[in-house]
Structure formats: structure tokens, C-alpha cells
Design a protein around this motif. Structure first.
Motif, PDB file in Angstrom:
ATOM      1  N   SER A 198       0.839  -1.213   0.000  1.00  0.00           N
ATOM      2  CA  SER A 198       0.000   0.000   0.000  1.00  0.00           C
ATOM      3  C   SER A 198       0.866   1.252   0.000  1.00  0.00           C
ATOM      4  CB  SER A 198      -0.911   0.019   1.232  1.00  0.00           C
ATOM      5  OG  SER A 198      -1.785  -1.081   1.249  1.00  0.00           O
ATOM      6  N   LYS A 367      -0.070   7.999   0.030  1.00  0.00           N
ATOM      7  CA  LYS A 367      -0.405   6.580   0.096  1.00  0.00           C
ATOM      8  C   LYS A 367      -1.070   6.228   1.429  1.00  0.00           C
ATOM      9  CE  LYS A 367       3.355   5.135  -2.967  1.00  0.00           C
ATOM     10  NZ  LYS A 367       3.989   6.449  -3.193  1.00  0.00           N
ATOM     11  N   LYS A 368      -1.922   5.204   1.404  1.00  0.00           N
ATOM     12  CA  LYS A 368      -2.576   4.728   2.626  1.00  0.00           C
ATOM     13  C   LYS A 368      -3.130   3.331   2.406  1.00  0.00           C
ATOM     14  CE  LYS A 368      -7.018   6.915   1.540  1.00  0.00           C
ATOM     15  NZ  LYS A 368      -8.076   7.825   2.021  1.00  0.00           N
ATOM     16  N   ILE A 369      -3.484   2.686   3.504  1.00  0.00           N
ATOM     17  CA  ILE A 369      -4.070   1.338   3.441  1.00  0.00           C
ATOM     18  C   ILE A 369      -5.556   1.474   3.121  1.00  0.00           C
ATOM     19  CG2 ILE A 369      -4.532  -0.776   4.740  1.00  0.00           C
ATOM     20  CD1 ILE A 369      -2.138   0.040   6.547  1.00  0.00           C
ATOM     21  N   THR A 370      -6.020   0.728   2.110  1.00  0.00           N
ATOM     22  CA  THR A 370      -7.435   0.807   1.725  1.00  0.00           C
ATOM     23  C   THR A 370      -8.152  -0.533   1.897  1.00  0.00           C
ATOM     24  OG1 THR A 370      -6.815   0.374  -0.577  1.00  0.00           O
ATOM     25  CG2 THR A 370      -7.043   2.690   0.079  1.00  0.00           C
ATOM     26  N   ASP A 371      -7.406  -1.614   2.074  1.00  0.00           N
ATOM     27  CA  ASP A 371      -8.013  -2.937   2.207  1.00  0.00           C
ATOM     28  C   ASP A 371      -8.845  -3.005   3.486  1.00  0.00           C
ATOM     29  OD1 ASP A 371      -8.073  -5.829   3.214  1.00  0.00           O
ATOM     30  OD2 ASP A 371      -7.269  -6.106   1.191  1.00  0.00           O
ATOM     31  N   GLU A 372     -10.145  -3.239   3.335  1.00  0.00           N
ATOM     32  CA  GLU A 372     -11.069  -3.220   4.475  1.00  0.00           C
ATOM     33  C   GLU A 372     -10.758  -4.308   5.504  1.00  0.00           C
ATOM     34  OE1 GLU A 372     -13.344  -1.042   5.394  1.00  0.00           O
ATOM     35  OE2 GLU A 372     -12.808   0.207   3.679  1.00  0.00           O
ATOM     36  N   LEU A 375      -7.809  -3.164   7.555  1.00  0.00           N
ATOM     37  CA  LEU A 375      -8.186  -2.061   8.450  1.00  0.00           C
ATOM     38  C   LEU A 375      -8.983  -2.581   9.651  1.00  0.00           C
ATOM     39  CD1 LEU A 375      -9.138   0.658   5.802  1.00  0.00           C
ATOM     40  CD2 LEU A 375      -7.152   0.665   7.319  1.00  0.00           C
TER      41      LEU A 375
END
Length: 415
Positions: A198, A367-372, A375
């Protein structure tokens, strides 16, 4: 002897956790000092020597007059940007002794203390102050690297929790949660890769977390992330009562590694016995056993560094000592690494030592974490809140992730 054999060295004995915590407090205090010394132009050798001196001074202040061993569980090491493994040069190596810290590089600091054989180790990565990060602000790739490492580490800690450890509800619901299967090591690597990718990073191949035991930092269980084709595989699963050294390594490159030609200066005694032939070898081993037991040490910590370089040769060849090769990123890309010492109790994880949490207000990245799914796991607490502190105080609500990172501090008192 019979009395010593009867001593309970597990976490069921409150003294064990107390000793771990005492060692951890020393480790953190020295880490903070060493971090402040890591400035542009400072010699790594000098920083390592000062770190070990401070470790020894702090250890000497505790458990005075007690008939227990205590000392350094891991010498102070300071690894330059692309180095993966702990690094500490020798004063007698003309080429490496002058090695100095550079501005804006990712430096890994690792060290530790032990009380009665209960060792804690901590590793943190900092970006050395320079033109690129004035006012402690990190931008783009530097920010990506440290954020990827932080969140991958947080995810790994949660994946190491035994199933149902913090489950609530009826006894039947708790029993059902506890019957779940822990994630396989392949699954753990897969989920962690999602986190680091990510941020445009990769896991460092072969990053290994070990079960800690009394006088042992490489126990019977281990978790190997992104194992290489020739590397070893993980063994065992974390359980209540375990103490682990949890390691996370992340690279801005491919994550592949190479062994450098630098002289290995870190060693550790194995359990193998062998009748050494050379008097110099026997003398060196005798000093090692007396000073360090089975904990890692640097050749610079021995009385005669030059003699030690000769004395360890036969010890390594006969496998009485294990030497730690100097390993770096294959593409010479910047690498970040952190190491957390945790105890797994019935109330969750107790973070005995831990790297500093990033101040995300100073980290600038798109950038960042998007995977639910990722998270959701990151939102989970790592310890049960026991209400041991501030029972009568009204607490302000904290963001979920921040609260999750702090809860284990509340559980440690009850244990």
C-alpha cells in the motif's frame, strides 16, 4: 541444586514478568539516549560503545546484592540505510571504524538488557535529521517506509494473538472463538505484503521473529516472513505464556538481500560443545561464557579485540559460536526494521519493549491502506482493558487505532 530446579521461570511466576519489565525499562532508556546521539557525522563505533557503557551502568543499578546474572542481552548496534542486520564495527578494522552516520538515512538502532536470563531486545528505525526532513517532517518515500513498517508491525502483533484471546460474550461464544485456527505463516506474509505494498514497499525476505526463553533469544518457535527459497521455514504458533521477539523488516526496494563482505562482528554461543585445540580459542570462549552466557555479543566487548578476532575463528568453524553475517538490501535500497518484545498473557499482549509510534501529523504521503479486511484487524485491541488505571476518571474518546495501540499498557498491571 534441587531448590533451583524447582523455581518456576514461566510467566505464571510474577517475578518473571517483573524481571522482563525491569530489563525492558533499561532497554528503552538506553534506546532513547542512543537515538539522540545518531546525528550526521557521528561515528557508529563511538555510539555503540557509549550505548553499551550506558546499558552496563543501568543494569548495575538494579537487583543489587542478588545472586542472579544480569547484563546486556544484545549489544548496541547502529545499521546504516541499506543494512538489514545489526551492525557494529570494530576499532581495529581500519576501513570500518571511521564509518559515520549520514543525513537523511534510515538508521536502525538495536540493543537490549537481561535480568536473570530474561532478555528484552528493542529495535527502532529513525531518519537522521537533514535538509530533507527539517522540523522532523518526513515526506514521500521516507514517510512511506516508516508508515509501512509501523502498520505491518501492528498487523503482525494482532495476527500473533491466540484465537479468541480477547473474545467476549457467553462461555459458549468464547469457546467457539478459541477453537479457531491461527493464521498460517503463508497467510501472515500475504496479509503483511498487502500492508507494505500500500506504501510502495516490500517485506525484507527472511525476516524472523523468535520465541524468547530464559537465556535464549532463538527458541523452539519462529515466524519467518517472506522466506527465501534457501531460507528456513517457521515453526510453531504463539500461545499464552510465550515471550516473543517480534521483528518487522521493510524495504523501499525489492526486499531481496545480499551478504556483504564486512567482517562479522556479532556472535552468539551455541549449545554445541567441542574440545577446542588452540589455547587462544579456549581463552576467548572462556571469556565469552563468563561475560555473555548465550546472549549475542560484539567482538569489541572482549578485553583484547585483536586476540578475539583470532580466537573466534576455531569457535565458529567448530560451531561452538554462531557468527551473524552482515546482510543488506540487494539493491542498496533503504530498509527499516523494528523489534518488539512481547509477553502473551490471558489479558492480551504486554509490549515489554516497542519502537516509538510515528507522529503521523509529520508524515506527508499520498499513500494509505485501503483494504477493508486489513483495516478491521488493525482496529482490534491487543489487550483487554482491566480498568486498573483511572477508574474514577472520565476518559476522552481516542481514535480506534490509537486506543488499540495503548490498551496493552493497561493490562500489564494485572499481570
Amino acid at each position: 541444586m534441587a531448590e533451583e530446579a524447582a523455581v518456576d521461570y514461566t510467566l505464571n511466576n510474577p517475578d518473571t514478568l517483573t524481571k522482563y519489565k525491569t530489563a525492558a525499562q533499561i532497554s528503552h532508556k538506553v534506546l532513547e539516549a542512543v537515538t539522540g546521539w545518531c546525528l550526521e557525522g557521528e561515528k557508529i563505533l563511538s555510539i555503540c560503545e557509549r550505548g553499551d557503557k550506558l546499558l552496563a551502568e543501568e543494569v548495575a543499578k538494579v537487583y543489587k546484592g542478588k545472586k542472579i546474572t544480569k547484563g546486556i542481552s544484545h549489544p548496541t548496534t547502529v545499521s546504516p540505510s541499506s543494512y538489514v542486520t545489526p551492525y557494529t564495527p570494530l576499532s581495529t578494522d581500519a576501513e570500518e571504524a571511521p564509518t559515520a552516520i549520514k543525513a537523511n538515512e534510515a538508521v536502525k538502532i538495536q540493543l537490549g538488557a537481561q535480568i536473570d536470563g530474561f532478555g528484552t531486545i528493542v529495535c527502532d528505525t529513525i531518519i537522521v535529521p537533514g535538509e530533507n526532513n527539517k522540523d522532523d517532517k518526513l515526506v514521500d518515500r521516507e514517510a512511506d517506509l516508516l508508515l509501512a513498517t509501523h502498520y505491518a508491525n501492528e498487523l503482525l502483533l494482532r495476527l500473533m494473538m491466540p484465537p479468541g484471546l480477547l473474545a467476549s460474550g457467553t462461555d459458549e461464544e468464547k469457546k467457539k472463538a478459541a477453537s479457531g485456527k491461527p493464521p498460517t505463516q503463508t497467510k501472515i506474509t500475504h496479509l503483511l505484503e498487502k500492508v507494505v505494498k500500500s506504501y510502495g514497499c516490500n517485506l525484507v525476505e527472511g525476516t524472523t521473529s523468535w520465541l524468547f526463553e530464559r537465556n535464549e533469544i532463538e527458541g523452539k518457535k519462529k515466524i519467518v516472513l517472506a522466506p527465501s527459497s534457501e531460507g528456513g521455514k517457521g515453526e510453531g504458533v504463539p500461545e499464552i505464556g510465550d515471550v516473543w521477539g517480534v521483528e518487522m523488516g521493510v524495504s523501499l526496494g525489492t526486499g531481496k538481500v545480499k551478504t556483504l563482505e564486512n567482517r562479522p562482528t556479532l556472535h552468539r554461543r551455541t549449545t554445541i560443545t567441542y574440545q577446542l585445540k588452540r589455547p587462544s580459542s579456549r581463552q576467548t570462549l572462556s571469556e565469552i561464557v563468563k561475560k555473555f552466557g548465550t546472549f549475542p555479543f560484539s567482538l569489541r566487548q572482549l578485553d583484547d579485540e585483536r586476540a578475539a578476532k583470532v580466537g573466534v575463528v576455531e569457535c565458529v568453524r567448530s560451531n561452538v559460536l554462531r557468527q551473524y553475517e552482515v546482510v543488506a538490501d540487494k539493491d542498496s535500497a533503504p530498509v527499516a526494521r523494528v523489534l518488539t518484545t512481547i509477553a502473551i498473557t490471558k489479558n492480551g499482549l504486554v509490549r515489554l519493549t516497542a519502537p516509538s509510534a510515528p507522529d503521523e501529523s509529520k508524515y506527508k504521503t499520498e499513500k494509505k491502506i485501503t483494504d477493508e479486511d486489513i483495516l478491521k484487524i488493525l482496529e482490534q485491541p491487543t489487550a483487554r482493558s482491566t480498568g486498573a488505571k483511572g477508574k474514577n476518571k472520565k476518559k476522552k474518546k481516542k481514535p480506534a487505532k490509537k486506543a488499540a495501540e495503548e490498551e496493552e499498557g493497561e493490562s500489564s498491571d494485572e499481570e
